[in-house]
Design an enzyme around this catalytic site. Structure first.
Site, PDB file in Angstrom:
ATOM      1  CB  ALA A   1       4.840  10.502  13.048  1.00  0.00           C
TER       2      ALA A   1
ATOM      3  N   GLY B   1       5.064  11.883   8.120  1.00  0.00           N
ATOM      4  CA  GLY B   1       5.922  12.923   8.690  1.00  0.00           C
ATOM      5  C   GLY B   1       7.228  13.102   7.920  1.00  0.00           C
TER       6      GLY B   1
ATOM      7  CD  GLU C   1       0.066  11.243   7.266  1.00  0.00           C
ATOM      8  OE1 GLU C   1      -0.264  11.058   6.069  1.00  0.00           O
ATOM      9  OE2 GLU C   1       1.104  11.855   7.583  1.00  0.00           O
TER      10      GLU C   1
ATOM     11  CD  GLU D   1       2.956  15.554   7.704  1.00  0.00           C
ATOM     12  OE1 GLU D   1       3.397  14.662   8.474  1.00  0.00           O
ATOM     13  OE2 GLU D   1       1.847  16.089   7.868  1.00  0.00           O
TER      14      GLU D   1
HETATM   15  N1  CO8 Z   1       6.957   4.237  12.731  1.00  0.00           N
HETATM   16  C1  CO8 Z   1       7.580   3.329  13.491  1.00  0.00           C
HETATM   17  N2  CO8 Z   1       8.348   2.335  12.991  1.00  0.00           N
HETATM   18  C2  CO8 Z   1       8.472   2.270  11.651  1.00  0.00           C
HETATM   19  C3  CO8 Z   1       7.846   3.190  10.797  1.00  0.00           C
HETATM   20  C4  CO8 Z   1       7.063   4.220  11.390  1.00  0.00           C
HETATM   21  N3  CO8 Z   1       6.465   5.165  10.679  1.00  0.00           N
HETATM   22  N4  CO8 Z   1       8.145   2.862   9.534  1.00  0.00           N
HETATM   23  C5  CO8 Z   1       8.936   1.786   9.597  1.00  0.00           C
HETATM   24  N5  CO8 Z   1       9.142   1.412  10.850  1.00  0.00           N
HETATM   25  C6  CO8 Z   1       9.928   0.291  11.355  1.00  0.00           C
HETATM   26  C7  CO8 Z   1       9.178  -1.024  11.192  1.00  0.00           C
HETATM   27  O1  CO8 Z   1       8.276  -1.226  12.252  1.00  0.00           O
HETATM   28  C8  CO8 Z   1      10.324  -2.006  11.174  1.00  0.00           C
HETATM   29  O2  CO8 Z   1      10.763  -2.217  12.495  1.00  0.00           O
HETATM   30  P1  CO8 Z   1      11.081  -3.734  13.006  1.00  0.00           P
HETATM   31  O3  CO8 Z   1      12.205  -4.180  12.143  1.00  0.00           O
HETATM   32  O4  CO8 Z   1      11.454  -3.534  14.445  1.00  0.00           O
HETATM   33  O5  CO8 Z   1       9.833  -4.521  12.774  1.00  0.00           O
HETATM   34  C9  CO8 Z   1      11.428  -1.255  10.469  1.00  0.00           C
HETATM   35  O6  CO8 Z   1      11.086   0.122  10.554  1.00  0.00           O
HETATM   36  C10 CO8 Z   1      11.534  -1.614   8.991  1.00  0.00           C
HETATM   37  O7  CO8 Z   1      10.270  -1.430   8.414  1.00  0.00           O
HETATM   38  P2  CO8 Z   1       9.493  -2.594   7.603  1.00  0.00           P
HETATM   39  O8  CO8 Z   1       9.897  -3.950   8.096  1.00  0.00           O
HETATM   40  O9  CO8 Z   1       8.052  -2.265   7.605  1.00  0.00           O
HETATM   41  O10 CO8 Z   1      10.116  -2.377   6.162  1.00  0.00           O
HETATM   42  P3  CO8 Z   1       9.419  -2.694   4.760  1.00  0.00           P
HETATM   43  O11 CO8 Z   1      10.492  -2.592   3.750  1.00  0.00           O
HETATM   44  O12 CO8 Z   1       8.646  -3.962   4.815  1.00  0.00           O
HETATM   45  O13 CO8 Z   1       8.378  -1.487   4.542  1.00  0.00           O
HETATM   46  C11 CO8 Z   1       7.602   0.786   4.599  1.00  0.00           C
HETATM   47  C12 CO8 Z   1       8.819  -0.153   4.447  1.00  0.00           C
HETATM   48  C13 CO8 Z   1       6.686   0.621   3.379  1.00  0.00           C
HETATM   49  C14 CO8 Z   1       8.151   2.205   4.645  1.00  0.00           C
HETATM   50  C15 CO8 Z   1       6.846   0.411   5.886  1.00  0.00           C
HETATM   51  O14 CO8 Z   1       7.772   0.386   6.971  1.00  0.00           O
HETATM   52  C16 CO8 Z   1       5.759   1.378   6.258  1.00  0.00           C
HETATM   53  O15 CO8 Z   1       4.696   1.361   5.640  1.00  0.00           O
HETATM   54  N6  CO8 Z   1       6.016   2.245   7.275  1.00  0.00           N
HETATM   55  C17 CO8 Z   1       5.006   3.149   7.779  1.00  0.00           C
HETATM   56  C18 CO8 Z   1       4.770   4.291   6.813  1.00  0.00           C
HETATM   57  C19 CO8 Z   1       3.694   5.187   7.362  1.00  0.00           C
HETATM   58  O16 CO8 Z   1       2.542   4.828   7.453  1.00  0.00           O
HETATM   59  N7  CO8 Z   1       4.100   6.425   7.698  1.00  0.00           N
HETATM   60  C20 CO8 Z   1       3.181   7.415   8.210  1.00  0.00           C
HETATM   61  C21 CO8 Z   1       3.135   7.376   9.681  1.00  0.00           C
HETATM   62  S1  CO8 Z   1       1.910   8.459  10.324  1.00  0.00           S
HETATM   63  C22 CO8 Z   1       2.610   9.979  10.242  1.00  0.00           C
HETATM   64  O17 CO8 Z   1       3.715  10.151   9.799  1.00  0.00           O
HETATM   65  C23 CO8 Z   1       1.771  11.102  10.765  1.00  0.00           C
HETATM   66  C24 CO8 Z   1       2.572  12.384  10.915  1.00  0.00           C
HETATM   67  C25 CO8 Z   1       1.857  13.359  11.785  1.00  0.00           C
HETATM   68  C26 CO8 Z   1       1.863  12.972  13.226  1.00  0.00           C
HETATM   69  C27 CO8 Z   1       1.044  13.906  14.006  1.00  0.00           C
HETATM   70  C28 CO8 Z   1       1.129  13.665  15.499  1.00  0.00           C
HETATM   71  C29 CO8 Z   1      -0.162  13.381  16.208  1.00  0.00           C
END
Ligand code: CO8
Length: 258
Positions: free
Chosen positions: A63, A108, A131, A111
């Protein structure tokens, strides 16, 4: 412009999450676009859906954290509810679905893959429910579907520890059915979809309905669901075609979805 693109080849429809600059992170608009894409599926001609992510890095990295960062409790409940509604719609969609997981499937994203019937992934796929590292729980079905897929103990380990798993471990625990080289993933998904699409579509849909319904029922009620779906196939043209075809030693029976 939509964050979900649709591409139909014969009876196979591929839906692609198309927000690669954010690793296909799921914000409210992506959810609406996915719902809209499901609205647009022509159930007369499509026999199998494939869901994948644009680019070569992610299926979906979760998400959208930026969109969630300042949510109130009510807003978070609405977002989670809407996500669950769309994912449940996908899970119960009256067509078989294959997630072709081409990279990160976190939060997400994991999921969403779990809301599909079958998961195939690339060698660079990474699954996880991170999460709790963000101070929240999974909110798009992860606390419920992961344990149903891999068992309670493994699901609790993964969700409590937020440990990511790579493709081989995901395969070993049954989270995915098969792992492919990145360039072979979509062709393999299409090959499986084509194989499914050759079978009697009403029967395939009925199998999905019986299996989905049965997971949440006791055995007696589950068997009643099977009886209903089994008997519902009789008197369809495809049932007659399939059985007559067998009796006539016919090969490659073409089914008509009637
Ligand atoms: N949300 C928003 N932006 C994201 C997300 C995300 N989940 N993942 C990646 N991005 C964006 C980054 O911010 C980045 O943007 P920018 O270039 O503008 O800075 C771009 O994508 C590329 O990402 P990275 O530079 O971080 O790339 P890396 O290769 O360094 O890392 C990862 C890749 C490991 C995948 C890293 O991006 C990461 O850890 N992402 C987040 C993963 C995460 O924690 N996901 C879980 C999110 S919470 C969730 O899904 C809950 C679901 C239920 C919601 C319920 C509603 C209330």
């Amino acid at each position: 412009m939509s964050f979900v693109t649709s591409h139909q080849e014969g009876s196979i429809l591929t839906l692609t999450l198309d927000r690669p600059q954010a690793l296909n992170a799921l914000n409210g608009q992506v959810l609406e676009d996915l719902d809209e894409a499901l609205n647009g599926v022509d159930r007369n001609t499509v026999r199998c859906l494939i869901l994948t992510g644009a680019g070569d890095r992610a299926f979906a990295a979760g998400a959208d954290i930026a969109a969630m960062a300042n949510m109130t409790e009510d807003q978070a409940a609405a977002f989670s509810r809407r996500g669950n509604e769309v994912f449940r719609r996908l899970e119960t969609f009256p067509l078989p679905t294959i997630a072709a997981v081409n990279g990160y499937a976190l939060g997400g994203g994991c999921e969403l893959a779990m809301a599909c019937d079958i998961r195939l992934c690339s060698e660079n796929a990474v699954f996880g429910q991170p999460e709790v590292t963000l101070g929240i729980t999974p909110g798009f079905g992860g606390t419920q579907r992961l344990m149903r897929l891999v068992g309670m103990g493994k699901a609790k380990e993964l969700i409590f520890s937020a440990r990511n798993v790579k493709a081989p471990e995901a395969l070993e625990m049954g989270l995915v059915n098969a792992v492919y080289a990145p360039e072979e993933l979509l062709p393999a998904a299409k090959q499986l979809a084509a194989r499914i699409a050759r079978n009697a579509p009403i029967a395939v849909r009925a199998c999905k309905a019986a299996m989905n319904e049965g997971t949440d029922l006791g055995m007696d009620e589950a068997m009643a669901a099977e009886v209903r779906e089994f008997s519902g196939c009789f008197e369809t043209e495809d049932q007659k075609r399939g059985m007559q075809g067998f009796l006539n030693k016919q090969k490659n029976i073409g089914f008509e979805n009637k």
